[in-house]
Design an enzyme around this catalytic site. Structure first.
Site, PDB file in Angstrom:
ATOM      1  N   ASP A 366       0.870  -1.165   0.000  1.00 15.42           N
ATOM      2  CA  ASP A 366       0.000   0.000   0.000  1.00 15.42           C
ATOM      3  C   ASP A 366       0.916   1.227   0.000  1.00 15.42           C
ATOM      4  O   ASP A 366       2.092   1.127   0.347  1.00 15.42           O
ATOM      5  CB  ASP A 366      -0.871  -0.036   1.255  1.00 15.42           C
ATOM      6  CG  ASP A 366      -1.814   1.140   1.335  1.00 15.42           C
ATOM      7  OD1 ASP A 366      -2.340   1.545   0.291  1.00 15.42           O
ATOM      8  OD2 ASP A 366      -2.000   1.667   2.441  1.00 15.42           O
ATOM      9  N   ASP A 557      -1.505  -1.019   6.176  1.00 13.28           N
ATOM     10  CA  ASP A 557      -1.664  -0.521   7.546  1.00 13.28           C
ATOM     11  C   ASP A 557      -3.105  -0.212   7.922  1.00 13.28           C
ATOM     12  O   ASP A 557      -3.421  -0.090   9.093  1.00 13.28           O
ATOM     13  CB  ASP A 557      -0.822   0.751   7.745  1.00 13.28           C
ATOM     14  CG  ASP A 557      -1.362   1.916   6.929  1.00 13.28           C
ATOM     15  OD1 ASP A 557      -1.856   1.676   5.811  1.00 13.28           O
ATOM     16  OD2 ASP A 557      -1.298   3.055   7.411  1.00 13.28           O
ATOM     17  N   ASP A 561      -7.061  -2.783   4.323  1.00 14.80           N
ATOM     18  CA  ASP A 561      -6.023  -3.692   3.835  1.00 14.80           C
ATOM     19  C   ASP A 561      -6.171  -5.110   4.396  1.00 14.80           C
ATOM     20  O   ASP A 561      -5.520  -6.033   3.908  1.00 14.80           O
ATOM     21  CB  ASP A 561      -4.630  -3.162   4.206  1.00 14.80           C
ATOM     22  CG  ASP A 561      -4.296  -1.863   3.486  1.00 14.80           C
ATOM     23  OD1 ASP A 561      -4.736  -1.705   2.342  1.00 14.80           O
ATOM     24  OD2 ASP A 561      -3.606  -1.013   4.079  1.00 14.80           O
TER      25      ASP A 561
END
Length: 663
Positions: A366, A557, A561
């Site tokens: 990410d 995080d 996710d």
């Protein structure tokens, strides 16, 4: 010596397939009560207690060998000599023989303790007293070395994770009372002075307070909490006396859960470890029956058969065949890997994930909070058809209902000009932005996909801007945008370079617009970059990579996710306590937010696997050679000691190397 065996039980308690399963269930409460003390200090008293039986045994054995071979004594014969050797055997042999009986009672007949017991007692039966004592003495020393290695690994984990204070100050009316944190109930009010660490999760009752959260998230920037916001165990109060209402029991705090997850990590075995344990379960009874055959079968084929000689060969064979080097050093190798990872700020939830990290081919990341700091700042405001002040106030009012870092940046930017505006009908549209009413005006604030969803035209130049843009529409009319910049983490470039050096492909998956993602990918030299993705799109991309038969790690995080982390071969959570769902789902948690730790985790996995394979090769090679010599009568009990205990010690010392390595 008893304490040594109890320590070793703690690492093996979750290993039902082990040939040492007597350790697994037979865990006394007193061993558990001593764990905390042992893991935090290795005082002289503790070392003395561990080594004392072996020292006594060694001294008595040494004196006996001197009397036997160098300074013969007339009185040192017969029952006195036998009694002396029994006295030398007892301190190190009794715990092993006791464990053998206990393992038989629990249904595990063919344990390493039984092999050692039969071999050493058999040596006594045929008059080989020094060999009998020596085998058990060196075996005991090997167990002590293992115990110390286990303590070291557990200590690394505890030093990283045990951030919880033992006590807290409870407010009861006008008085304050210091209580153990474990005895404080939900709903209690605790007082936290500047510099003190919060012991339990709670809700802030004070109007505001600033906390250092570095121990939890790795984020050095102080975090200011407002009244009724959540605060977590491990946070340090910085500037003023704070009052907190406890919302979670001590054992259920987020920090406690992570500590528990890591302490239970040894229950999740690597395939190599599981294979060795299954192999040992078949191998051990096989060599016992083979030893019986070595002792008795020659009677059928030889005319000059001497039972004592062949019994000695069988006993030598038993000592050599004991699978200690494998069943001790291999779990210890993985446990050492988990300890080394913890020492480097990486929490690995099981040795199986070390194996997976060693074979990772693609790292998917990410962007926000993983490669960038996630600390956004408004760089520019463009207003169209409304005043800049109104655009800022209306947007900030709506974003005050969001926890997204971009929204927080706008709220922070608006401070000083904020008014008490009426906010209603707020709706968060996943992956797009917010919709709501401010002072009766319908406000849309989000990315360009939000504008497209509601059919609102906007400036097309926005699509090509390599920064995060929050586009705003008031009453379905495009009214301007906020240009917001995030900062790339200092070690992100080094992390990507390091991953490329070990031939790991890197990919960014982000909900941010493609131009922003491309700019970050170009700066960091990342192989592939995909923007404008919803959470389900990220999952599709990871699934596509896995279909190419590639081992994939995903690093994220946020709560969005969590599904992708669950899908990847190895799920890695950044940010310590960033999201409950992400932490619970992840296989590996990086405490200090540093992308470079991704490379460190892969490197630790590779080193751990390398050490484990070295130990397997060493053990099998030496045992095969000495077993052959033992069956042919060319190896004595002393060679057997080296083949078993010596190799085990070498394997243990090799396994603990990883805890001293720098990554």
């Amino acid at each position: 010596m008893n304490n040594t065996f109890k320590e070793i039980k703690n690492i093996k308690r979750d290993e039902p397939d082990s040939c040492c399963s007597s350790h697994n269930e037979h865990v006394h409460s007193d061993s558990d009560s001593h764990d905390h003390e042992h893991d935090h200090s290795h005082g002289e008293g503790s070392y003395f207690q561990m080594f004392f039986p072996a020292v006594i045994s060694f001294c008595l054995l040494l004196i006996a060998i001197v009397f036997d071979n160098y300074f013969p004594q007339t009185w040192f014969s017969g029952w006195i000599r036998i009694g002396w050797y029994i006295a030398a055997y007892f301190p190190v042999g009794f715990p092993v023989v006791k464990e053998a009986f206990e393992s038989i009672r629990k249904g595990d007949v063919f344990s390493e303790f039984l092999l050692m017991g039969i071999a050493t007692i058999g040596a006594f039966a045929i008059g080989q007293f020094p060999e009998g004592v020596a085998v058990m003495l060196f075996y005991g020393i090997g167990e002590i070395v293992q115990s110390l290695a286990v303590k070291r690994a557990k200590s690394n984990i505890k030093l990283l994770l045990d951030q919880r204070p033992d006590s807290a100050t409870v407010l009861e009316g006008e008085t304050t009372i210091s209580k153990k944190a474990s005895e404080i109930n939900i709903g209690a009010i605790i007082q936290l002075k500047p510099g003190e660490k919060l012991a339990l999760d709670g809700k802030l009752i004070s109007e505001s307070a600033t906390f250092n959260t570095a121990a939890l998230t790795g984020e050095s920037k102080p975090d200011t909490k407002k009244k009724n916001e959540s605060v977590l165990a491990g946070m340090i109060n910085l500037n003023t006396v704070a009052v907190v209402e406890v919302t979670t029991a001590y054992t259920d705090s987020k920090l406690s859960k992570i500590l528990e997850m890591v302490q239970e990590a040894t229950a999740k075995k690597a395939p190599t470890e599981l294979f060795i344990r299954k192999f040992a379960k078949i191998y051990t009874p096989f060599v016992v029956f083979l030893a019986i055959a070595i002792c008795l079968l020659p009677f059928v084929f030889l005319d000059n058969y001497v039972f004592k000689d062949w019994l000695y060969r069988a006993l030598v064979f038993l000592v050599i065949s004991c699978p200690c080097a494998l069943v001790i050093s291999i779990p210890l190798g993985y446990f050492g890997g988990i300890g080394a990872a913890s020492k480097n700020g990486i929490l690995v939830k099981g040795s199986n994930f070390l194996d997976i990290m060693a074979s990772i081919q693609v790292v998917v990341m990410d962007k926000t909070g993983t490669l960038t700091k996630g600390v956004f700042k408004v760089q520019k405001v463009v207003a169209l058809g409304v005043s800049e002040e109104d655009l800022i106030q209306y947007t900030a009012a709506l974003e005050s209902k969001s926890t997204h870092p971009v929204g927080t940046a706008i709220v922070e930017y608006a401070k000083g000009s904020d008014k008490n505006l009426k906010i209603t009908d707020v709706e968060e549209i996943a992956g797009h932005g917010l919709k709501g009413k401010v002072e009766g005006n319908e406000i849309l604030a989000g990315n360009v996909k939000l504008m497209q969803q509601f059919g609102i035209s906007y400036d097309p130049e926005i699509d090509n801007t390599p920064f995060t843009i929050i586009v705003v529409a008031i009453n379905k009319v495009y009214s301007g945008y906020f240009l917001i910049a995030d900062e790339i983490k200092e070690d992100a470039k080094t992390a990507i370079q390091s991953l490329h050096k070990i031939n790991v492909k890197t990919v960014i998956l982000s909900g941010d617009k493609q131009a922003v993602v491309d700019a970050v990918a170009k700066e960091l030299n990342i192989d592939l970059a995909y923007g404008d993705l919803l959470p389900e799109n990220k999952a599709e991309q990871v699934e596509a990579l896995k279909l190419q038969n590639q081992k994939v790690a995903f690093v994220g995080d946020g709560v969005n996710d969590a599904p992708v982390i669950a899908l990847a071969d190895a799920g890695i959570a950044m940010g310590g306590l960033g999201s409950d769902a992400t932490i619970e789902t992840a296989d590996i948690v990086i405490q200090n937010d540093q992308p470079y730790k991704i490379y460190t985790a892969i490197n630790i996995g590779k080193k751990t696997k390398q050490i484990v394979y070295q130990n397997i090769g060493l053990a099998f090679a030496v045992k095969a050679i000495v077993l052959t010599l033992g069956a042919g009568g060319l190896a004595t009990m002393w060679e057997a000691v080296f083949a078993d205990v010596g190799v085990a010690l070498l394997a243990i010392l090799n396994a603990v190397r990883i805890q001293r390595m720098k990554f």
